[in-house]
Enzyme design. Structure first.
Site, PDB file in Angstrom:
ATOM      1  NE  ARG A 629      -3.877   0.609   2.093  1.00 37.19           N
ATOM      2  CZ  ARG A 629      -4.555  -0.263   2.834  1.00 37.19           C
ATOM      3  NH1 ARG A 629      -4.111  -0.584   4.022  1.00 37.19           N
ATOM      4  NH2 ARG A 629      -5.650  -0.820   2.377  1.00 37.19           N
ATOM      5  CD  GLN A 639      11.979   7.991  -1.108  1.00 38.29           C
ATOM      6  OE1 GLN A 639      12.661   7.034  -0.782  1.00 38.29           O
ATOM      7  NE2 GLN A 639      12.434   9.220  -1.039  1.00 38.29           N
ATOM      8  CD  GLU A 706      17.409   1.223  -0.013  1.00 38.06           C
ATOM      9  OE1 GLU A 706      18.403   1.408  -0.720  1.00 38.06           O
ATOM     10  OE2 GLU A 706      17.263   1.760   1.107  1.00 38.06           O
TER      11      GLU A 706
END
Length: 745
Positions: A629, A639, A706
């Site tokens: 989510r 990001q 990442e």
């Protein structure tokens, strides 16, 4: 057993950063910006050699310079108690002995601090540092990974992996073998490493940039043999870290020793060149991969042998072969990882640590195998999609990689891609399309949060986490709003102070799942206590109701039975409470022991390559991510945008070039170490599958920080091959590596 995923009216929405106004108005205080009374300045003098000893240190002229308080070195530095104890001088997150700052005359790497000039002003300290003269006894050094492979060692923290038969790929009807290389790459955050150190008796206060205030505190406790109550670490704002602020580095220790020496607070900020080979970097790698498959693309075996550099004094290991273990279904797989000690400082975790370098090799090799099979690269990946984690044969906690492939291909128009390279053109430019898979661990660690509800209806949450840029305070505010019923506008999330409750390092894409779980649980516990109090409000203001007949929404306790409501603050006032406080620790989800947690993504990239100059431009990117989510649509997208921008830099530009004659990085500034600028960035389309993970945490989130970077550089390399017909197996992909294939095209 699956967890119940609660409704999320606040999480997911693109809430603006709660600290955004502080940052854009300059009110946010970063490490070097705190006002500390009587603070003086320190400037490092660093070694000019890579290995040897200090023969003579001449500080006479420097000590006589205006404003100088001391020139601190191994000749006069205060003692560090932990340096006398081998256990205390070992960082528990790596193997070996960390550099002991100003401990003796030994030089272990170029740029190692050998002295600290402390003066009243920064200019005076800089001038004094320039007057320090150092003579060395130089010893032979080695900084070349390729030249030292035979002197490798097995890392203690990363084991070899084997399932089935080793080197089984060689038995397959179609197989490929290739070697891939990645260079040293440097974090280069906007805010350079900085520290203000204040020593008052046995009390140590440090303002620094760290990804983990608690871990920084523990490092300093270990070094200086102090209890937790005597060490305070502040790091409310961090101007970028990416792994480079994952431990206490020599400059921070130097500042503390300077403060002890002169009896005043000392401020020290790295020069840009100190960010290279002094405070961590992504290590070099050499990787050999063999892939074998049947003619229809079914994988028979994978072999992945990786080498990475470490320092001679510490053994830094990373997860370089981990994507290979889990990405694709194959009956035979063997991976090995070896470290090569060099005369360099210790590497550090760098965004997508290990996985970023390892996935470049794996995903490039998958593209090469697809070419050998005359098969579409996406079709090859779909053919070998793993429905369970091949590494441990556990089911995934959630996996929506097929949807990532499907959605990414549709957005990109992948179905129109011709198999043959050098087919597409845009004017005089060669055009290529490439893709790759990203896979990265999704996990959580124990974390604790404290919640304090005040009579004015405001809620303060505290946890000793950090925010290196992803918007931690913002998403924690959203999680708290949903779990507590307090409006997000009335919530303040405090972080960046080691005095707050325990939180793990902000790294490894697990802050949202770890600290977020603690915030969720402490707010849920607080809400339960509030509802219990509401039932007992004097005068039955809500009627005679049971706790289960009450809800907490938008700052009010609401009686669903009596259709009455009472503000949170009024509940506290009715009971004469100055505040309602709860502390809650969230442990790892025990059911995750039976599952494998990963985040996934699919990268699709278009490049244009000039046939005469070899210039490569990334012209289009589609990134589709499965990270559970989405907790904030705006910060999540940012990001991934950041990962793509950095991925372009890693693929095409970034290289900390070592001059092995001196063991020194020569591209040690942002003029010579190239990073992407606005003109290098194309249209980037980001989408999220946004399906909650039902097991990892109560919010349904998985790691996001990442995953957008893992595999991306391979997608660029694969697109370059499709454009030119030339395979580049060593990053960065610079024009000189393409000219033989493109000249005259």
């Amino acid at each position: 057993m699956e967890k119940t995923i609660l409704p999320t009216p606040s999480t997911g929405v693109p809430l603006n950063r709660v600290d955004g106004r502080l940052k854009v108005t300059g009110q946010a205080r970063y490490a070097a910006e705190h006002a500390v009374k009587d603070c003086v300045h320190g400037v490092l003098v660093c070694s000019a050699i890579a290995r040897g000893r200090i023969k003579r240190l001449d500080v006479a002229a420097a000590e006589k310079a205006p404003g100088v308080l001391s020139i601190v070195s191994h000749l006069n530095a205060p003692k560090v108690p932990g340096y006398q104890d081998a256990k205390a001088s070992a960082n528990p997150r790596v193997e070996g002995q960390e550099i002991k700052v100003f401990y003796d005359d030994q030089v272990h790497f170029s740029n190692q601090p050998v002295a600290l000039a402390v003066a009243e002003t920064l200019e005076q300290a800089r001038y004094a540092a320039s007057l320090v003269r150092v003579e060395y006894d130089v010893a032979p050094h080695q900084t070349d990974l390729a030249a030292s492979l035979s002197k490798n060692e097995t890392p203690k923290k990363e084991k070899d992996h084997l399932r089935g038969q080793p080197d089984a790929y060689k038995t397959a009807p179609v197989h490929i073998e290739a070697e891939y290389r990645t260079p040293m790459q440097v974090h280069n955050p906007l805010e350079m490493h900085a520290v203000i150190a204040l020593c008052e008796g046995d009390k140590l206060t440090v303002y620094t940039k760290t990804q983990g205030p608690k871990l920084a505190q523990q490092d300093l406790m270990r070094m200086f043999q102090l209890p937790a109550e005597s060490v305070r670490v502040h790091s409310q704002f961090v101007g970028g870290a990416f792994g480079g602020s994952s431990r206490i580095w020599p400059p921070e220790v130097a500042a503390i020793l300077g403060a002890k020496k002169v009896g005043r607070p000392v401020k020290l900020m790295n020069r840009r060149e100190h960010e290279f080979n002094l405070v961590g970097y992504r290590p070099q790698s050499m990787q050999k991969i063999g892939l074998g498959a049947t003619p229809d693309g079914t994988l028979v075996g994978i072999t992945h042998r990786a080498y990475g550099n470490t320092s001679r004094h510490e053994q830094f290991a990373e997860r370089i072969v981990h994507p290979t273990k889990s990405a694709y279904r194959t009956p035979n797989l063997d991976t090995t990882y070896r470290l090569v000690p060099l005369d360099l400082s210790t590497p550090a975790w760098t965004r997508g640590p290990g996985e970023t370098s390892g996935s470049f090799a794996l995903e490039s090799a998958m593209d090469e195998l697809a070419v050998a099979l005359n098969l579409d690269p996406l079709a090859l990946r779909l053919k070998n999609h793993a429905d369970r984690d091949p590494e441990n044969d556990k089911p995934w906690s959630s996996k929506h990689l097929r949807q990532c492939y499907e959605r990414g291909a549709a957005l990109f128009g992948w179905a129109k891609r011709p198999l043959a390279p050098r087919t597409l053109r845009h004017g005089e430019w060669l055009v290529g399309w490439g893709m790759s898979t990203g896979i990265y661990k999704a996990e959580r660690s124990p974390a604790t949060a404290h919640a304090r509800l005040l009579p004015d209806g405001s809620l303060v949450i505290q946890s000793a986490t950090a925010d290196t840029g992803p918007g931690t305070a913002t998403i924690m505010t959203q999680i708290a709003a949903d779990a507590s019923g307090v409006p997000a506008a009335n919530i303040r999330f405090d972080l960046g102070d080691a005095a707050y409750p325990e939180a793990p390092l902000q790294a490894g894409s697990h802050t949202a799942t770890s600290v977020g779980s603690a915030v969720h649980e402490v707010c849920a516990a607080l809400k339960k206590q509030l509802l219990d109090l509401a039932v007992r409000v004097p005068g039955n203001a809500l009627g005679k109701v049971k706790p289960e007949e009450l809800t907490a929404e938008n700052g009010f306790v609401i009686s669903t039975k009596k259709n009455r409501r009472l503000s949170f603050g009024e509940v506290l006032k009715q009971h004469g409470l100055p505040a309602l406080e709860v502390t809650q620790k969230a442990e790892k989800a025990p059911e995750m022991e039976q599952y494998s947690g990963k985040s996934f993504c699919a990268n699709f990239v278009e490049v244009q390559v000039h046939p005469l100059t070899g210039e490569v431009r990334v012209s289009r990117v589609v990134s589709v991510v499965d990270a559970g989510r989405v907790l904030n649509a705006k910060t999540a997208r940012s990001q991934v945008l950041g990962s793509v921008v950095w991925g372009i830099g890693l693929a095409l530009m970034e290289e900390a070039r070592l001059d092995h004659r001196y063991g020194r990085v020569v591209t040690h500034d942002l003029a010579d170490y190239h990073v992407p600028v606005n003109a290098d960035i194309p249209s980037i389309e980001v989408e999220f599958i946004n399906e909650p993970d039902p097991l990892l945490d109560p919010m349904g989130a998985k790691g996001l920080g990442e995953i957008g970077l893992v595999g991306f550089s391979a997608a660029v390399a694969n697109a370059v091959y499709h454009a030119t017909g030339k395979r580049v197996r060593e990053l960065p992909i610079t024009p000189d590596k393409l000219l033989p294939a493109t000249k005259g095209a």
